[in-house]
Motif scaffolding. Structure first.
Motif, PDB file in Angstrom:
ATOM      1  N   LEU A  10      35.982  37.679  47.491  1.00 26.11           N
ATOM      2  CA  LEU A  10      36.560  38.474  46.409  1.00 26.11           C
ATOM      3  C   LEU A  10      37.734  37.752  45.751  1.00 26.11           C
ATOM      4  O   LEU A  10      37.932  37.861  44.532  1.00 26.11           O
ATOM      5  N   LEU A  11      38.519  37.028  46.547  1.00 26.17           N
ATOM      6  CA  LEU A  11      39.630  36.267  45.986  1.00 26.17           C
ATOM      7  C   LEU A  11      39.136  35.137  45.080  1.00 26.17           C
ATOM      8  O   LEU A  11      39.879  34.641  44.237  1.00 26.17           O
ATOM      9  N   ILE A  12      37.891  34.743  45.252  1.00 24.14           N
ATOM     10  CA  ILE A  12      37.318  33.697  44.409  1.00 24.14           C
ATOM     11  C   ILE A  12      36.606  34.305  43.206  1.00 24.14           C
ATOM     12  O   ILE A  12      36.813  33.886  42.065  1.00 24.14           O
ATOM     13  N   ILE A  13      35.780  35.315  43.450  1.00 27.21           N
ATOM     14  CA  ILE A  13      34.997  35.928  42.371  1.00 27.21           C
ATOM     15  C   ILE A  13      35.901  36.640  41.366  1.00 27.21           C
ATOM     16  O   ILE A  13      35.652  36.594  40.166  1.00 27.21           O
ATOM     17  N   GLY A  14      36.969  37.273  41.856  1.00 24.45           N
ATOM     18  CA  GLY A  14      37.868  38.011  40.966  1.00 24.45           C
ATOM     19  C   GLY A  14      38.429  37.160  39.844  1.00 24.45           C
ATOM     20  O   GLY A  14      38.219  37.462  38.658  1.00 24.45           O
ATOM     21  N   PRO A  15      39.141  36.073  40.156  1.00 24.22           N
ATOM     22  CA  PRO A  15      39.689  35.249  39.071  1.00 24.22           C
ATOM     23  C   PRO A  15      38.626  34.636  38.169  1.00 24.22           C
ATOM     24  O   PRO A  15      38.807  34.548  36.963  1.00 24.22           O
ATOM     25  N   ILE A  16      37.506  34.211  38.753  1.00 22.84           N
ATOM     26  CA  ILE A  16      36.451  33.608  37.933  1.00 22.84           C
ATOM     27  C   ILE A  16      35.891  34.648  36.957  1.00 22.84           C
ATOM     28  O   ILE A  16      35.675  34.365  35.778  1.00 22.84           O
ATOM     29  N   SER A  17      35.680  35.886  37.448  1.00 22.73           N
ATOM     30  CA  SER A  17      35.163  36.952  36.577  1.00 22.73           C
ATOM     31  C   SER A  17      36.152  37.308  35.473  1.00 22.73           C
ATOM     32  O   SER A  17      35.776  37.460  34.316  1.00 22.73           O
ATOM     33  N   ILE A  18      37.406  37.439  35.850  1.00 21.88           N
ATOM     34  CA  ILE A  18      38.442  37.747  34.852  1.00 21.88           C
ATOM     35  C   ILE A  18      38.500  36.631  33.809  1.00 21.88           C
ATOM     36  O   ILE A  18      38.572  36.896  32.611  1.00 21.88           O
ATOM     37  N   GLY A  19      38.451  35.408  34.277  1.00 22.47           N
ATOM     38  CA  GLY A  19      38.514  34.269  33.361  1.00 22.47           C
ATOM     39  C   GLY A  19      37.315  34.191  32.433  1.00 22.47           C
ATOM     40  O   GLY A  19      37.453  33.853  31.255  1.00 22.47           O
ATOM     41  N   ALA A  20      36.154  34.547  32.940  1.00 19.73           N
ATOM     42  CA  ALA A  20      34.947  34.479  32.129  1.00 19.73           C
ATOM     43  C   ALA A  20      34.952  35.528  31.016  1.00 19.73           C
ATOM     44  O   ALA A  20      34.395  35.308  29.947  1.00 19.73           O
ATOM     45  N   PHE A  21      35.595  36.667  31.258  1.00 23.27           N
ATOM     46  CA  PHE A  21      35.594  37.729  30.267  1.00 23.27           C
ATOM     47  C   PHE A  21      36.880  37.804  29.445  1.00 23.27           C
ATOM     48  O   PHE A  21      37.028  38.671  28.607  1.00 23.27           O
TER      49      PHE A  21
END
Length: 159
Positions: A147-158
Motif C-alpha cells: 500500500l505504501l508503494i501503490i498509494g503514491p504511484i496511484s496518486i501520481g498517475a491521477f
C-alpha cells in the motif's frame, strides 16, 4: 486564461504527480524487492540454536506525544563449530515494517528467557554469517508495504 496560468495549472499537479510516482518506485526498488528476495532466501533456511543473547533491549522514545519503541538485538549462534554474531531480528529491512515484527520477536525472546526455553535463529544457506530470528512472511506487513508503494504511484498517475 493567460499562458502563465495555463502552465501553472498543469505544472504543479504534474510535478506533484511525478514526485509521487518516483517515491512509490523508490519504495518498490529499495524496500519491497529486497525484502521479498531476503524472504525467499530465508524461507527454507535451516534452524540453528542461539547459544547466547548478548543484547536484548527495548528503548522507549517519546516524540510529539507518541510513544514508540526501538529494539536492539545481538545474539550468538554456531554453524559447523564456528560461532557467529548477528543483530538481525527479521528479514525485513524497512524501518517501519521492522518495528512491527521486532516487538513480536522481543516479546517472544523475553518469554523464552523467563522460561529458559531454547531460542532458534534461521541461517542463510548461502552465507552462514547471515542469520535472522524470524523468517516468517507476514501478510499484513507485506500488504502495508504494498500500500505504501501503490498509494503514491496511484496518486501520481491521477494528479
Amino acid at each position: 486564461m493567460t499562458f502563465c496560468n495555463k502552465t501553472m495549472r498543469y505544472l504543479i499537479p504534474g510535478t506533484f504527480g511525478l514526485l509521487a510516482i518516483l517515491s512509490g518506485l523508490y519504495l518498490m526498488v529499495f524496500q519491497l524487492i529486497p525484502d521479498l528476495l531476503k524472504l525467499k532466501e530465508f524461507s527454507n533456511a535451516p534452524q540453528c540454536e542461539v547459544i547466547e543473547i548478548l543484547k536484548l533491549e527495548k528503548i522507549r522514545r517519546v516524540s510529539s506525544s507518541k510513544v514508540r519503541y526501538n529494539y536492539k538485538f545481538k545474539y550468538v549462534y554456531s554453524v559447523d563449530g564456528t560461532n557467529y554474531t548477528s543483530e538481525n531480528p527479521t528479514v525485513y529491512k524497512s524501518q517501519t515494517l521492522n518495528r512491527i515484527s521486532e516487538g513480536r520477536i522481543y516479546d517472544r525472546l523475553k518469554e523464552s528467557q523467563l522460561k529458559s526455553t531454547q531460542i532458534f535463529c534461521y541461517v542463510s544457506p548461502d552465507n552462514p554469517s547471515d542469520a535472522v530470528l524470524d523468517n516468517s512472511s507476514s501478510t499484513p506487513t507485506l500488504l502495508v508495504q504494498l500500500l505504501l508503494i501503490i498509494g503514491p504511484i496511484s496518486i501520481g498517475a491521477f494528479a
